[in-house]
Design a protein around this motif. Structure first.
Motif, PDB file in Angstrom:
ATOM      1  N   THR A   2       0.838  -1.185   0.000  1.00 38.63           N
ATOM      2  CA  THR A   2       0.000   0.000   0.000  1.00 38.63           C
ATOM      3  C   THR A   2       0.876   1.238   0.000  1.00 38.63           C
ATOM      4  N   GLU A 178      -5.962   3.244  -3.280  1.00 37.28           N
ATOM      5  CA  GLU A 178      -5.940   2.565  -1.993  1.00 37.28           C
ATOM      6  C   GLU A 178      -6.038   3.546  -0.824  1.00 37.28           C
ATOM      7  N   ILE A 204      -8.087  -3.942  -1.613  1.00 41.32           N
ATOM      8  CA  ILE A 204      -8.331  -2.730  -0.833  1.00 41.32           C
ATOM      9  C   ILE A 204      -8.991  -1.664  -1.703  1.00 41.32           C
TER      10      ILE A 204
END
Length: 339
Positions: A2, A178, A204
C-alpha cells in the motif's frame, strides 16, 4: 504494497515524473493478492517494451492455489518515475487535440461504451473516473452533460491537465486509489478503465469503491483478459496485456468476478471487447525481442497506425463473434441495495 498519499506526494515532489536518466527499477517479492498464497510458478518474463524506461526483465507468475496471474517481484514506490515516465500515454498530449484522428476515434469509442453501461443518468448524478489520466472522457461528458457532477482520480495530474479539467468544473482527487479520501455512499457511477491491473492492492481498492458507491450504483471495469485467444501466440512475455512493469495483477472473467463478489459487488454482466492496442503492443514487443529494442520494424505497430488498429479491431470482432475471448474484457457490477 500500500502506498500512502503522503509517501506519494513526497515521491512526486522530490523525484518528479519524467523520462529519467535513472533507469533503476527497485522491486520486492510479493504474494498473491487474491488468496494470499506465496507459492507460484513463473509463466513468462518481460520488460518495458513500450516506453523502454528500464531494461530490467520481470517475471509473470501464476498462483499455484488460485491461478491468479501477477508480477513477482513487483516494483516499489521508488520506481514510479520509471514505471510512468513523462511520455506515458495518459500524461502525454500525444493523442489529444480535436484534429487528431486517433483521439477522435478513441473518444467516440470510450463515450459509446460509457453510455452502454451507465444507463439513465438523472440530473446531478455523481460520476467518478478512476485512473482518469488526462481526463478525455470526463471532458466529453462535461460537454454533453454539464448537469452531472464529474470527478477524476489519478495518482498524478500534470499542472496543465489539472488546470484544463478544473476549468470545466471537473473535481480532481490526486493520490492512489488505496489511500484516496472518498466519501461513503456518494457516487452513482464509477468507471475503472484499464486501471485495476495497475493496483498494488486491488482488494483494498475495490472495497473502497464499494464503500463510496451508493446502493444500487454501478461500476464498469475494463481490463486485459488472460483468457484472450491471442495471449498464447506470445508466450515469452511479449503479450501486450502483460505491459511490464505497469500491470501488476491480471484477471480472467472468473477471477475478476470472484474478487468483485468478495469486495461488495454483484456482477451484472461480463463480455469481451476488441483489443487492438494489446495486439499492437504484443507485436512491438515480439519484434524488439527478435531484432533488438531499437528496431524500426516495431514502429509499424505504433498506436498512431490507424490501419493496424482497425484491422485488429475487425479481427477481434470476428473472433468474439465465433465465441472466442479477446484480450480485453468489460465487467459491469453493482452495489446491492440493502433490504
Amino acid at each position: 504494497m500500500t502506498i500512502s498519499r503522503v509517501q506519494l506526494k513526497m515521491q512526486c515532489d522530490s523525484n518528479p515524473v519524467r523520462q529519467g536518466s535513472d533507469r533503476t527499477l527497485e522491486t520486492r517479492p510479493t504474494t498473491c493478492s487474491c488468496c494470499g498464497s506465496d507459492i507460484s510458478r513463473e509463466i513468462a518474463r518481460g520488460r518495458d517494451y513500450i516506453y523502454q524506461a528500464s531494461d530490467v526483465y520481470l517475471s509473470l507468475v501464476t498462483c499455484e492455489r488460485c491461478e491468479h496471474i501477477y508480477l513477482n517481484p513487483q516494483p516499489t514506490i521508488s520506481s514510479l518515475p520509471v514505471m510512468y515516465p513523462s511520455n506515458y500515454g495518459t500524461f502525454s498530449s500525444k493523442f489529444r487535440g480535436g484534429y487528431n484522428l486517433l483521439a477522435v476515434i478513441k473518444n467516440k469509442v470510450n463515450f459509446r461504451r460509457f453510455k452502454a453501461v451507465a444507463g439513465v443518468l438523472a440530473k446531478g448524478m455523481r460520476i467518478l473516473d478512476v485512473g482518469c489520466g488526462n481526463g478525455e472522457l470526463l471532458r466529453a461528458l462535461a460537454t454533453v452533460r454539464p448537469d452531472l457532477e464529474l470527478y477524476g482520480l489519478d495518482w498524478h495530474f500534470p499542472a496543465t491537465t489539472r488546470e484544463e479539467l478544473e476549468a470545466v468544473g471537473i473535481h480532481l482527487v490526486e493520490g492512489t486509489l488505496e489511500d484516496a479520501a472518498l466519501p461513503e455512499n456518494f457516487f452513482d457511477r464509477i468507471l475503472m478503465y484499464q486501471l485495476v491491473e495497475h493496483l498494488w492492492e486491488p482488494r483494498i481498492g475495490l472495497a473502497k469503491l464499494a464503500t463510496t458507491l451508493r446502493p444500487g450504483g454501478v461500476i464498469a471495469i475494463e481490463t486485459p483478459d488472460t483468457d484472450g485467444y491471442d495471449r498464447h501466440l506470445f508466450p515469452k512475455g511479449t503479450w501486450g496485456g502483460y505491459y511490464v512493469p505497469r500491470h501488476l495483477n491480471l484477471y480472467n472473467f472468473e477471477r475478476l468476478a470472484k474478487l468483485l463478489g468478495e469486495t461488495g459487488f454483484e456482477i451484472v454482466h461480463q463480455k469481451s471487447l476488441p483489443a487492438p492496442v494489446i495486439w499492437c503492443y504484443s507485436l512491438q514487443a515480439a519484434l524488439q525481442e527478435r531484432y533488438g529494442p531499437k528496431t524500426w520494424t516495431a514502429r509499424l505497430f505504433d498506436l498512431q497506425n490507424i490501419a493496424a488498429l482497425a484491422g485488429f479491431t475487425l479481427l477481434d470482432m470476428a473472433a468474439i463473434g465465433i465465441g472466442l475471448k479477446s484480450s480485453n474484457q468489460q465487467t459491469v457490477a453493482r452495489k446491492p441495495v440493502s433490504d
